[in-house]
Design an enzyme around this catalytic site. Sequence first.
Site, PDB file in Angstrom:
ATOM      1  N   LYS A   1      -7.416   6.284 -19.671  1.00 18.00           N
ATOM      2  CA  LYS A   1      -7.700   6.759 -21.013  1.00 18.00           C
ATOM      3  C   LYS A   1      -6.481   6.606 -21.926  1.00 18.00           C
ATOM      4  CE  LYS A   1     -11.695   7.984 -19.168  1.00 18.00           C
ATOM      5  NZ  LYS A   1     -11.500   7.955 -17.725  1.00 18.00           N
TER       6      LYS A   1
ATOM      7  N   TYR B   1     -15.642  17.818 -16.504  1.00 18.86           N
ATOM      8  CA  TYR B   1     -16.006  16.408 -16.540  1.00 18.86           C
ATOM      9  C   TYR B   1     -17.057  16.122 -15.466  1.00 18.86           C
ATOM     10  CZ  TYR B   1     -15.544  11.436 -15.399  1.00 18.86           C
ATOM     11  OH  TYR B   1     -15.790  10.125 -15.094  1.00 18.86           O
TER      12      TYR B   1
ATOM     13  N   ASP C   1      -6.142  19.074 -15.528  1.00 21.14           N
ATOM     14  CA  ASP C   1      -6.499  17.712 -15.931  1.00 21.14           C
ATOM     15  C   ASP C   1      -6.070  17.551 -17.388  1.00 21.14           C
ATOM     16  OD1 ASP C   1      -7.720  15.394 -16.854  1.00 21.14           O
ATOM     17  OD2 ASP C   1      -9.495  15.651 -15.596  1.00 21.14           O
TER      18      ASP C   1
ATOM     19  N   ARG D   1       0.835  -1.196   0.000  1.00 24.36           N
ATOM     20  CA  ARG D   1       0.000   0.000   0.000  1.00 24.36           C
ATOM     21  C   ARG D   1       0.870   1.247   0.000  1.00 24.36           C
ATOM     22  NH1 ARG D   1      -1.416   2.219   4.570  1.00 24.36           N
ATOM     23  NH2 ARG D   1      -1.734   0.234   5.671  1.00 24.36           N
TER      24      ARG D   1
END
Length: 381
Positions: free
Chosen positions: A198, A101, A173, A48
């Site tokens: 993406k 978005y 972004d 982690r």
Amino acid sequence: MQGFSTRAIHAGQVPDPTTGAVTTSIHTSSTYAQDGVGGTRGGYEYSRSANPTRTVLQDQLAALEGGRHAHAFGSGMGATDTLLRILLGPGDHLVIPHDAYGGTFRLVDKVLSGFGVEHTPVDLADHDALRAALRPTTKVVWCETPTNPLLGIADIAALAGVAHSAGALLVVDNTFASPYLQTPLALGADVVVHSTTKYVGGHSDVVGGALVTDDDALSEQIAFVQNSTGSVPGPFDAWLTLRGAKTLAVRMERHCDNAERVAEMLSAHPAVASVLYPGLPGHPGHEVAVKQMRRFGGMVSFLAAGGRDAALRICAGTRLFTLAESLGGVESLIEHPGEMTHASTAGSMLEVPDSLVRLSVGIEDGDDLLDDLRAALDAVR
């Protein structure tokens, strides 16, 4: 500095010292042996906190964005949430694009607002409107360029100047452009955000996110909060993203080639009212895009001349363009944002037109894509 593709293939990636393997290994271990209490090997103690496969991906992403620090996340929204937790507290204010978005808007409007964070949607191409929206409590100007799904363009360097003069940070972004087409840190941004699901991953087979920054102190905060909340990708997800990014440059060239042809065809078709693509000279952000982008990307949106019903029929009428959410993969996708990716904006200032269709133009043969779209458009004339 080495070229983009060289960095994509080699940054952080060296042959395994034991076996000579030229590809990065998938380190599935959750824990790591220590040489005495606190004697970690390479700083690894628990996956982690850090994982060797994730480290290589982060080195690669930092190199591609031209930043000193990158942090990989389990999703783009995980990256966004972690960053905004750090930068904003009760009573703080941020500016978001007026066509942001839908997932970002949902997080800000439905989640962070419950913790006393305030926000103002602004057309970031209008710098006077941005200045008017800034408050003494404004900590962040959140930018997308190109925006999702209206393909708006914002001048990153100009926004950085406005934000910094007000004591705010500029976050960009960069998902739609990818680091191949645009590097916001070089233009004055403080943090770059990606949904690596993406274009970076590029094959619609992995979900991920990333934050990239040059700020040492902020990077330490990101690492602390990420470890505290556990918003990390698994090693196989990190490896898939790493592998996908190696071909980002060649894929983006083909995405752009096809998108330019699609935009031109749509512009001449009577079933299309208007085309939203920054590569078209008539796009209001074209000159800014020319200045700050290598090319104009693989996303194209358009308004159907016949309104909502025509838009839905077009979405249902394609065969190569698959009706699906997400974007940036090698295959072409089509969607109706108002009832799919941006449904959360309904009834708000960010609501998108119901005649809007968004295309993620893939890397198939361009002639086949044009034939597919033309047939769907002809059917609604």
